[in-house]
Design a protein around this motif. Structure first.
Motif, PDB file in Angstrom:
ATOM      1  N   ALA A  18      19.388  40.782  51.295  1.00 49.67           N
ATOM      2  CA  ALA A  18      18.915  39.891  50.262  1.00 49.67           C
ATOM      3  C   ALA A  18      19.511  40.531  49.012  1.00 49.67           C
ATOM      4  CB  ALA A  18      17.655  39.507  50.325  1.00 49.67           C
ATOM      5  N   GLY A  19      20.239  39.659  48.344  1.00 41.17           N
ATOM      6  CA  GLY A  19      20.704  40.120  46.843  1.00 41.17           C
ATOM      7  C   GLY A  19      22.082  41.038  46.898  1.00 41.17           C
ATOM      8  N   ARG A  20      22.464  41.005  47.972  1.00 36.77           N
ATOM      9  CA  ARG A  20      23.853  41.898  48.102  1.00 36.77           C
ATOM     10  C   ARG A  20      24.877  40.825  48.701  1.00 36.77           C
ATOM     11  NH1 ARG A  20      22.656  47.137  47.548  1.00 36.77           N
ATOM     12  NH2 ARG A  20      24.644  47.843  48.313  1.00 36.77           N
ATOM     13  N   PHE A  21      26.198  41.272  48.855  1.00 40.56           N
ATOM     14  CA  PHE A  21      27.231  40.706  49.257  1.00 40.56           C
ATOM     15  C   PHE A  21      28.341  41.607  49.308  1.00 40.56           C
ATOM     16  CE2 PHE A  21      26.841  40.494  44.483  1.00 40.56           C
ATOM     17  CZ  PHE A  21      28.204  40.929  44.119  1.00 40.56           C
ATOM     18  N   ARG A  22      29.156  40.983  50.182  1.00 39.26           N
ATOM     19  CA  ARG A  22      30.558  42.047  50.390  1.00 39.26           C
ATOM     20  C   ARG A  22      31.731  41.161  50.787  1.00 39.26           C
ATOM     21  NH1 ARG A  22      27.908  43.016  56.585  1.00 39.26           N
ATOM     22  NH2 ARG A  22      26.218  43.916  55.139  1.00 39.26           N
ATOM     23  N   ALA A  23      32.972  41.969  50.560  1.00 40.41           N
ATOM     24  CA  ALA A  23      34.295  41.326  50.748  1.00 40.41           C
ATOM     25  C   ALA A  23      35.191  42.450  51.007  1.00 40.41           C
ATOM     26  CB  ALA A  23      34.305  40.621  49.368  1.00 40.41           C
ATOM     27  N   TRP A  24      36.349  42.071  51.282  1.00 40.79           N
ATOM     28  CA  TRP A  24      37.525  42.937  51.432  1.00 40.79           C
ATOM     29  C   TRP A  24      38.348  43.089  50.418  1.00 40.79           C
ATOM     30  CZ3 TRP A  24      38.826  46.124  55.354  1.00 40.79           C
ATOM     31  CH2 TRP A  24      37.962  45.913  56.749  1.00 40.79           C
ATOM     32  N   VAL A  25      38.619  44.118  49.666  1.00 38.54           N
ATOM     33  CA  VAL A  25      39.572  43.979  48.418  1.00 38.54           C
ATOM     34  C   VAL A  25      40.553  44.936  48.701  1.00 38.54           C
ATOM     35  CG1 VAL A  25      37.295  43.536  47.089  1.00 38.54           C
ATOM     36  CG2 VAL A  25      37.954  45.959  47.418  1.00 38.54           C
ATOM     37  N   ASP A  26      41.719  44.924  47.972  1.00 37.67           N
ATOM     38  CA  ASP A  26      42.827  45.810  47.902  1.00 37.67           C
ATOM     39  C   ASP A  26      42.849  46.234  46.372  1.00 37.67           C
ATOM     40  OD1 ASP A  26      43.795  43.219  46.863  1.00 37.67           O
ATOM     41  OD2 ASP A  26      45.641  43.316  48.202  1.00 37.67           O
ATOM     42  N   ARG A  27      44.199  46.676  46.223  1.00 39.09           N
ATOM     43  CA  ARG A  27      44.478  46.943  44.660  1.00 39.09           C
ATOM     44  C   ARG A  27      43.605  48.116  44.227  1.00 39.09           C
ATOM     45  NH1 ARG A  27      45.758  43.012  40.414  1.00 39.09           N
ATOM     46  NH2 ARG A  27      46.505  45.089  39.503  1.00 39.09           N
ATOM     47  N   GLY A  61      28.390  49.627  43.986  1.00 35.33           N
ATOM     48  CA  GLY A  61      29.369  49.230  45.423  1.00 35.33           C
ATOM     49  C   GLY A  61      29.135  50.419  46.636  1.00 35.33           C
ATOM     50  N   ARG A  62      29.165  50.018  47.745  1.00 34.23           N
ATOM     51  CA  ARG A  62      29.395  51.015  48.807  1.00 34.23           C
ATOM     52  C   ARG A  62      30.280  50.793  49.725  1.00 34.23           C
ATOM     53  NH1 ARG A  62      23.136  50.120  50.996  1.00 34.23           N
ATOM     54  NH2 ARG A  62      23.497  48.334  52.154  1.00 34.23           N
ATOM     55  N   VAL A  63      30.916  51.489  50.435  1.00 38.84           N
ATOM     56  CA  VAL A  63      32.109  51.236  51.482  1.00 38.84           C
ATOM     57  C   VAL A  63      31.500  51.109  52.819  1.00 38.84           C
ATOM     58  CG1 VAL A  63      34.475  52.069  52.174  1.00 38.84           C
ATOM     59  CG2 VAL A  63      33.463  52.655  50.070  1.00 38.84           C
ATOM     60  N   LEU A  64      31.721  49.963  53.309  1.00 36.62           N
ATOM     61  CA  LEU A  64      31.638  49.754  54.779  1.00 36.62           C
ATOM     62  C   LEU A  64      32.536  50.147  55.862  1.00 36.62           C
ATOM     63  CD1 LEU A  64      29.514  46.482  54.197  1.00 36.62           C
ATOM     64  CD2 LEU A  64      28.571  48.754  54.231  1.00 36.62           C
ATOM     65  N   TRP A 124      43.238  48.191  52.531  1.00 36.02           N
ATOM     66  CA  TRP A 124      42.009  47.278  52.288  1.00 36.02           C
ATOM     67  C   TRP A 124      40.805  48.029  52.477  1.00 36.02           C
ATOM     68  CZ3 TRP A 124      42.152  42.177  50.692  1.00 36.02           C
ATOM     69  CH2 TRP A 124      43.681  41.607  50.626  1.00 36.02           C
ATOM     70  N   VAL A 125      39.872  47.461  51.727  1.00 41.02           N
ATOM     71  CA  VAL A 125      38.509  48.368  51.742  1.00 41.02           C
ATOM     72  C   VAL A 125      37.481  47.280  51.982  1.00 41.02           C
ATOM     73  CG1 VAL A 125      36.808  49.946  50.788  1.00 41.02           C
ATOM     74  CG2 VAL A 125      39.234  50.139  50.484  1.00 41.02           C
ATOM     75  N   LEU A 126      36.296  47.265  52.876  1.00 42.14           N
ATOM     76  CA  LEU A 126      35.264  46.331  52.863  1.00 42.14           C
ATOM     77  C   LEU A 126      34.248  47.039  51.975  1.00 42.14           C
ATOM     78  CD1 LEU A 126      33.842  43.969  54.042  1.00 42.14           C
ATOM     79  CD2 LEU A 126      33.260  45.300  55.921  1.00 42.14           C
ATOM     80  N   VAL A 127      33.717  46.478  51.047  1.00 40.98           N
ATOM     81  CA  VAL A 127      32.870  47.057  49.990  1.00 40.98           C
ATOM     82  C   VAL A 127      31.653  46.017  50.166  1.00 40.98           C
ATOM     83  CG1 VAL A 127      32.383  47.900  47.739  1.00 40.98           C
ATOM     84  CG2 VAL A 127      34.698  47.772  48.703  1.00 40.98           C
TER      85      VAL A 127
END
Length: 226
Positions: free
Chosen positions: A205-214, A167-170, A176-179
């Motif tokens: 290609a091959g990567r995906f992202r989402a906002w996560v908490d906790r 993972g890497r942080v965007l 909340w963190v966009l990873v």
């Protein structure tokens, strides 16, 4: 209807039809990080592998002065080896850079004396930061009511080694963190994930992202004591 008006109506319909896919694509993509500097509050890990370490700068960008460095990932002598990463606290984000402080080694993992490192406040690139999330779903926006675009089987969270290592942080917003994740194509974890098209929109290609908490700032165990 006069012929001229009919042509005008047809032209308007054509414009609307052409614009519709773009509007849908925008609404179905992950919300980007807020513009400018924003306040955040979460713990992260330094995923740098360069032996010279990660530069900590005076501001959010490579044009700012280097204040010091943070050590790279340290591998233990175990089989398989344990990856020990420097732990930091993040208080702000700006254009893919993050203000960190209180950098430290986790002695429970390194089984050695703490390494010399910059312990003050400075900025590092999010490409070299990763997080451990115990959320049950990744969201389209930093909002618990936003659509879930990433989820694991039986409510599994994103705190396993595969997510932390890849993972890497965007961006960030509060807690909340966009990873962005880039799991290997042969990773067993992928088969247990439900990834919506929105999570892949705009990513390589091959990567995906989402906002996560906790966000869990402890490497060696889960934050709920599990």
């Amino acid at each position: 209807m006069p012929l001229r008006d009919a042509y005008a109506a047809a032209g308007l319909i054509a414009v609307l039809l052409l614009a519709a896919p773009a509007v849908r694509a925008q609404s179905e993509s992950v919300a980007p990080a807020p513009a400018g500097q924003v306040a955040c509050s979460f713990g992260a890990f330094v995923s740098e592998t360069d032996l010279e370490g990660l530069n900590v700068r005076a501001g959010p960008g490579t044009n700012h002065k280097v204040l010091g460095t943070l050590p790279p990932v340290k591998l233990s002598g175990d089989d398989p080896p344990v990856r020990a990463m420097v732990e930091v606290e993040v208080s702000a984000g700006a254009n893919g850079w993050f203000r960190i402080a209180k950098a430290r080694d986790n002695e429970m993992l390194t089984d050695a004396a703490p390494r010399p490192m910059f312990k003050g406040s400075g900025w590092v690139s999010g490409r070299k930061l990763t997080v451990k999330s115990q959320a049950s779903a990744g969201r389209q926006r930093p909002d618990a009511k936003a659509p879930a675009i990433l989820s694991g089987q039986d409510g599994a969270s994103f705190d396993g080694d595969a997510f932390v290592q890849n993972g890497r942080v965007l961006g960030c917003s509060g807690k909340w963190v966009l990873v962005e994740y880039g799991l290997p194509a042969d990773s067993e974890v992928l088969s247990g994930l439900t990834i919506a098209p929105a999570a892949k929109a705009g990513a390589e290609a091959g990567r995906f992202r989402a906002w996560v908490d906790r966000i869990c700032a402890t490497q060696e165990t889960s934050c709920d004591g599990g």
